[in-house]
Design a protein around this motif. Structure first.
Motif, PDB file in Angstrom:
ATOM      1  N   ARG A 179     -38.904  38.311  21.991  1.00  6.05           N
ATOM      2  CA  ARG A 179     -38.318  39.042  23.111  1.00  6.05           C
ATOM      3  C   ARG A 179     -36.828  38.728  23.178  1.00  6.05           C
ATOM      4  NH1 ARG A 179     -41.574  41.325  26.983  1.00  6.05           N
ATOM      5  NH2 ARG A 179     -39.907  40.979  28.484  1.00  6.05           N
ATOM      6  N   LEU A 180     -36.028  39.742  23.487  1.00  6.11           N
ATOM      7  CA  LEU A 180     -34.588  39.581  23.548  1.00  6.11           C
ATOM      8  C   LEU A 180     -34.212  38.555  24.616  1.00  6.11           C
ATOM      9  CD1 LEU A 180     -31.894  40.662  22.395  1.00  6.11           C
ATOM     10  CD2 LEU A 180     -31.914  42.343  24.258  1.00  6.11           C
ATOM     11  N   ALA A 181     -33.463  37.530  24.201  1.00  4.81           N
ATOM     12  CA  ALA A 181     -33.056  36.468  25.120  1.00  4.81           C
ATOM     13  C   ALA A 181     -31.542  36.379  25.265  1.00  4.81           C
ATOM     14  CB  ALA A 181     -33.606  35.123  24.636  1.00  4.81           C
ATOM     15  N   GLY A 182     -30.816  36.893  24.248  1.00  6.06           N
ATOM     16  CA  GLY A 182     -29.361  36.796  24.304  1.00  6.06           C
ATOM     17  C   GLY A 182     -28.714  37.595  23.199  1.00  6.06           C
ATOM     18  N   ILE A 183     -27.373  37.577  23.232  1.00  3.08           N
ATOM     19  CA  ILE A 183     -26.585  38.221  22.188  1.00  3.08           C
ATOM     20  C   ILE A 183     -25.437  37.280  21.853  1.00  3.08           C
ATOM     21  CG2 ILE A 183     -25.168  39.499  23.847  1.00  3.08           C
ATOM     22  CD1 ILE A 183     -25.132  41.840  21.773  1.00  3.08           C
ATOM     23  N   PHE A 184     -25.077  37.249  20.586  1.00  7.80           N
ATOM     24  CA  PHE A 184     -23.966  36.425  20.118  1.00  7.80           C
ATOM     25  C   PHE A 184     -23.056  37.345  19.322  1.00  7.80           C
ATOM     26  CE2 PHE A 184     -21.983  33.590  16.968  1.00  7.80           C
ATOM     27  CZ  PHE A 184     -21.341  32.717  17.830  1.00  7.80           C
ATOM     28  N   THR A 185     -21.842  37.561  19.833  1.00  5.50           N
ATOM     29  CA  THR A 185     -20.914  38.505  19.219  1.00  5.50           C
ATOM     30  C   THR A 185     -19.748  37.779  18.556  1.00  5.50           C
ATOM     31  OG1 THR A 185     -19.526  38.731  21.185  1.00  5.50           O
ATOM     32  CG2 THR A 185     -21.455  40.207  21.027  1.00  5.50           C
ATOM     33  N   LEU A 186     -18.942  38.536  17.832  1.00  9.12           N
ATOM     34  CA  LEU A 186     -17.743  37.946  17.231  1.00  9.12           C
ATOM     35  C   LEU A 186     -16.818  37.387  18.305  1.00  9.12           C
ATOM     36  CD1 LEU A 186     -16.899  40.472  14.378  1.00  9.12           C
ATOM     37  CD2 LEU A 186     -17.950  38.213  14.189  1.00  9.12           C
ATOM     38  N   THR A 187     -16.772  38.023  19.460  1.00  8.14           N
ATOM     39  CA  THR A 187     -15.967  37.494  20.567  1.00  8.14           C
ATOM     40  C   THR A 187     -16.491  36.134  20.998  1.00  8.14           C
ATOM     41  OG1 THR A 187     -15.433  39.724  21.314  1.00  8.14           O
ATOM     42  CG2 THR A 187     -15.177  37.957  22.927  1.00  8.14           C
ATOM     43  N   ASP A 188     -17.809  35.994  21.083  1.00  7.29           N
ATOM     44  CA  ASP A 188     -18.399  34.694  21.410  1.00  7.29           C
ATOM     45  C   ASP A 188     -18.030  33.657  20.354  1.00  7.29           C
ATOM     46  OD1 ASP A 188     -19.757  35.720  23.692  1.00  7.29           O
ATOM     47  OD2 ASP A 188     -21.436  36.361  22.434  1.00  7.29           O
ATOM     48  N   ALA A 189     -18.054  34.062  19.094  1.00 12.27           N
ATOM     49  CA  ALA A 189     -17.715  33.148  18.001  1.00 12.27           C
ATOM     50  C   ALA A 189     -16.269  32.675  18.118  1.00 12.27           C
ATOM     51  CB  ALA A 189     -17.951  33.821  16.646  1.00 12.27           C
ATOM     52  N   CYS A 190     -15.364  33.587  18.450  1.00  9.78           N
ATOM     53  CA  CYS A 190     -13.949  33.204  18.621  1.00  9.78           C
ATOM     54  C   CYS A 190     -13.782  32.229  19.780  1.00  9.78           C
ATOM     55  CB  CYS A 190     -13.087  34.445  18.836  1.00  9.78           C
ATOM     56  SG  CYS A 190     -12.913  35.449  17.359  1.00  9.78           S
ATOM     57  N   ARG A 191     -14.499  32.462  20.878  1.00  8.91           N
ATOM     58  CA  ARG A 191     -14.432  31.538  22.024  1.00  8.91           C
ATOM     59  C   ARG A 191     -14.934  30.154  21.628  1.00  8.91           C
ATOM     60  NH1 ARG A 191     -16.584  36.110  25.686  1.00  8.91           N
ATOM     61  NH2 ARG A 191     -14.642  36.960  26.483  1.00  8.91           N
ATOM     62  N   CYS A 192     -16.023  30.109  20.854  1.00 13.06           N
ATOM     63  CA  CYS A 192     -16.572  28.827  20.393  1.00 13.06           C
ATOM     64  C   CYS A 192     -15.574  28.096  19.512  1.00 13.06           C
ATOM     65  CB  CYS A 192     -17.857  29.044  19.594  1.00 13.06           C
ATOM     66  SG  CYS A 192     -19.245  29.572  20.544  1.00 13.06           S
ATOM     67  N   PHE A 193     -14.982  28.827  18.609  1.00 12.27           N
ATOM     68  CA  PHE A 193     -14.022  28.226  17.693  1.00 12.27           C
ATOM     69  C   PHE A 193     -12.825  27.677  18.459  1.00 12.27           C
ATOM     70  CE2 PHE A 193     -10.688  28.697  14.281  1.00 12.27           C
ATOM     71  CZ  PHE A 193     -11.106  27.592  13.549  1.00 12.27           C
ATOM     72  N   ALA A 194     -12.313  28.437  19.415  1.00 10.35           N
ATOM     73  CA  ALA A 194     -11.187  27.975  20.226  1.00 10.35           C
ATOM     74  C   ALA A 194     -11.552  26.710  21.011  1.00 10.35           C
ATOM     75  CB  ALA A 194     -10.734  29.082  21.184  1.00 10.35           C
ATOM     76  N   ALA A 195     -12.744  26.675  21.594  1.00  7.02           N
ATOM     77  CA  ALA A 195     -13.182  25.498  22.341  1.00  7.02           C
ATOM     78  C   ALA A 195     -13.321  24.293  21.419  1.00  7.02           C
ATOM     79  CB  ALA A 195     -14.502  25.785  23.050  1.00  7.02           C
ATOM     80  N   SER A 196     -13.854  24.523  20.231  1.00  8.99           N
ATOM     81  CA  SER A 196     -13.993  23.433  19.264  1.00  8.99           C
ATOM     82  C   SER A 196     -12.630  22.883  18.856  1.00  8.99           C
ATOM     83  CB  SER A 196     -14.756  23.932  18.035  1.00  8.99           C
ATOM     84  OG  SER A 196     -14.818  22.939  17.052  1.00  8.99           O
ATOM     85  N   LEU A 197     -11.673  23.776  18.628  1.00  5.11           N
ATOM     86  CA  LEU A 197     -10.323  23.334  18.264  1.00  5.11           C
ATOM     87  C   LEU A 197      -9.673  22.542  19.395  1.00  5.11           C
ATOM     88  CD1 LEU A 197      -8.957  26.462  16.373  1.00  5.11           C
ATOM     89  CD2 LEU A 197      -9.534  24.225  15.392  1.00  5.11           C
ATOM     90  N   ARG A 198      -9.829  23.015  20.633  1.00  2.75           N
ATOM     91  CA  ARG A 198      -9.263  22.280  21.772  1.00  2.75           C
ATOM     92  C   ARG A 198      -9.872  20.893  21.888  1.00  2.75           C
ATOM     93  NH1 ARG A 198      -9.694  27.312  24.142  1.00  2.75           N
ATOM     94  NH2 ARG A 198     -11.616  26.732  25.198  1.00  2.75           N
ATOM     95  N   GLN A 199     -11.155  20.789  21.597  1.00  8.82           N
ATOM     96  CA  GLN A 199     -11.841  19.504  21.669  1.00  8.82           C
ATOM     97  C   GLN A 199     -11.364  18.563  20.553  1.00  8.82           C
ATOM     98  OE1 GLN A 199     -16.161  19.130  20.712  1.00  8.82           O
ATOM     99  NE2 GLN A 199     -16.294  18.877  22.944  1.00  8.82           N
ATOM    100  N   GLN A 200     -11.202  19.104  19.354  1.00  4.88           N
ATOM    101  CA  GLN A 200     -10.776  18.291  18.216  1.00  4.88           C
ATOM    102  C   GLN A 200      -9.300  17.915  18.280  1.00  4.88           C
ATOM    103  OE1 GLN A 200     -12.080  19.664  14.285  1.00  4.88           O
ATOM    104  NE2 GLN A 200     -13.454  21.060  15.373  1.00  4.88           N
ATOM    105  N   PHE A 201      -8.489  18.800  18.862  1.00  5.94           N
ATOM    106  CA  PHE A 201      -7.042  18.601  18.896  1.00  5.94           C
ATOM    107  C   PHE A 201      -6.530  18.788  20.326  1.00  5.94           C
ATOM    108  CE2 PHE A 201      -8.304  20.502  14.834  1.00  5.94           C
ATOM    109  CZ  PHE A 201      -7.932  19.484  13.966  1.00  5.94           C
ATOM    110  N   PRO A 202      -6.755  17.791  21.184  1.00  8.49           N
ATOM    111  CA  PRO A 202      -6.322  17.932  22.581  1.00  8.49           C
ATOM    112  C   PRO A 202      -4.800  18.142  22.661  1.00  8.49           C
ATOM    113  CG  PRO A 202      -7.571  15.895  22.242  1.00  8.49           C
ATOM    114  CD  PRO A 202      -7.374  16.515  20.892  1.00  8.49           C
ATOM    115  N   ALA A 203      -4.405  18.817  23.730  1.00  6.56           N
ATOM    116  CA  ALA A 203      -2.967  19.071  23.937  1.00  6.56           C
ATOM    117  C   ALA A 203      -2.211  17.746  23.997  1.00  6.56           C
ATOM    118  CB  ALA A 203      -2.774  19.863  25.224  1.00  6.56           C
ATOM    119  N   SER A 204      -1.010  17.752  23.418  1.00  4.06           N
ATOM    120  CA  SER A 204      -0.237  16.518  23.345  1.00  4.06           C
ATOM    121  C   SER A 204       0.624  16.292  24.578  1.00  4.06           C
ATOM    122  CB  SER A 204       0.646  16.551  22.090  1.00  4.06           C
ATOM    123  OG  SER A 204       1.569  17.619  22.200  1.00  4.06           O
ATOM    124  N   GLY A 205       0.672  17.231  25.493  1.00 10.47           N
ATOM    125  CA  GLY A 205       1.460  17.055  26.690  1.00 10.47           C
ATOM    126  C   GLY A 205       2.715  17.892  26.717  1.00 10.47           C
TER     127      GLY A 205
END
Length: 149
Positions: free
Chosen positions: A118-144
Motif C-alpha cells: 500500500r502506498l505509504a510515501g513518495i521520494f522525489t529528486l527534490t527530497d533527495a536534494c534536501r537530504c543531500f543539503a542536510a547531510s552536507l550541513r551536518q558534515q561541514f557546519p558553518a564556520s561563523g
C-alpha cells in the motif's frame, strides 16, 4: 523530513520520504488531477488502479496533455491518457543509497514507497536534494562567517 543525526548506517527511505502522498485513480479526470496538484503545490502525482501504483504523472505532462486533447472530441480527458513515468516502487525499509542509485541509473524522478503493498510515501529528486543539503550541513557546519570572500 529531517536528516538523521549522525547516522551509523545508511538510513532507510522511510526516514526521508514524504509520507501519505496525494494520489489519484487513473479513471479520474485530468481536471481533477490538475486541481489536486495546484492546490497542494506538487509536481508528481502517483497514479493508482484500485490501490495499486501504476506510475507517476508530472505536472508538465498533465498540462501538455490538457492543451493537446481538451475538447478534441468533447470527451473528458482522463488521468490514464497522460504519459506517465513507470512506477518505481520500493519498500519502506529500502536503504536510501540503493533507492538513489536506481533513480539515477533508471532516470526516475520519484520513487513510490509502499508498506505491505500500500502506498505509504513518495521520494522525489527534490527530497533527495534536501537530504543531500542536510547531510552536507551536518558534515561541514558553518564556520561563523569570519572568512573574507
Amino acid at each position: 523530513m529531517p536528516w538523521p543525526k549522525k547516522p551509523k548506517e545508511i538510513p532507510a527511505v522511510k526516514s526521508v520520504m514524504t509520507p501519505f502522498p496525494y494520489a489519484i485513480d487513473q479513471k479520474e479526470s485530468l481536471d481533477q488531477a490538475k486541481e489536486m496538484m495546484s492546490t497542494h503545490r506538487i509536481h508528481h502525482l502517483p497514479v493508482m488502479d484500485e490501490g495499486t501504483p501504476l506510475g507517476i504523472i508530472r505536472y508538465r505532462d498533465l498540462v501538455r496533455t490538457l492543451e493537446r486533447d481538451r475538447g478534441s472530441d468533447g470527451s473528458t480527458v482522463r488521468v490514464a491518457d497522460v504519459p506517465r513515468e513507470e512506477a518505481y516502487v520500493v519498500d519502506l525499509s529500502a536503504p536510501l543509497d540503493r533507492v538513489l542509485r536506481q533513480m539515477a541509473d533508471r532516470r526516475f524522478e520519484a520513487a513510490l514507497v509502499v508498506k505491505d503493498e500500500r502506498l505509504a510515501g513518495i521520494f522525489t529528486l527534490t527530497d533527495a536534494c534536501r537530504c543531500f543539503a542536510a547531510s552536507l550541513r551536518q558534515q561541514f557546519p558553518a564556520s561563523g562567517g569570519d572568512e573574507a570572500a
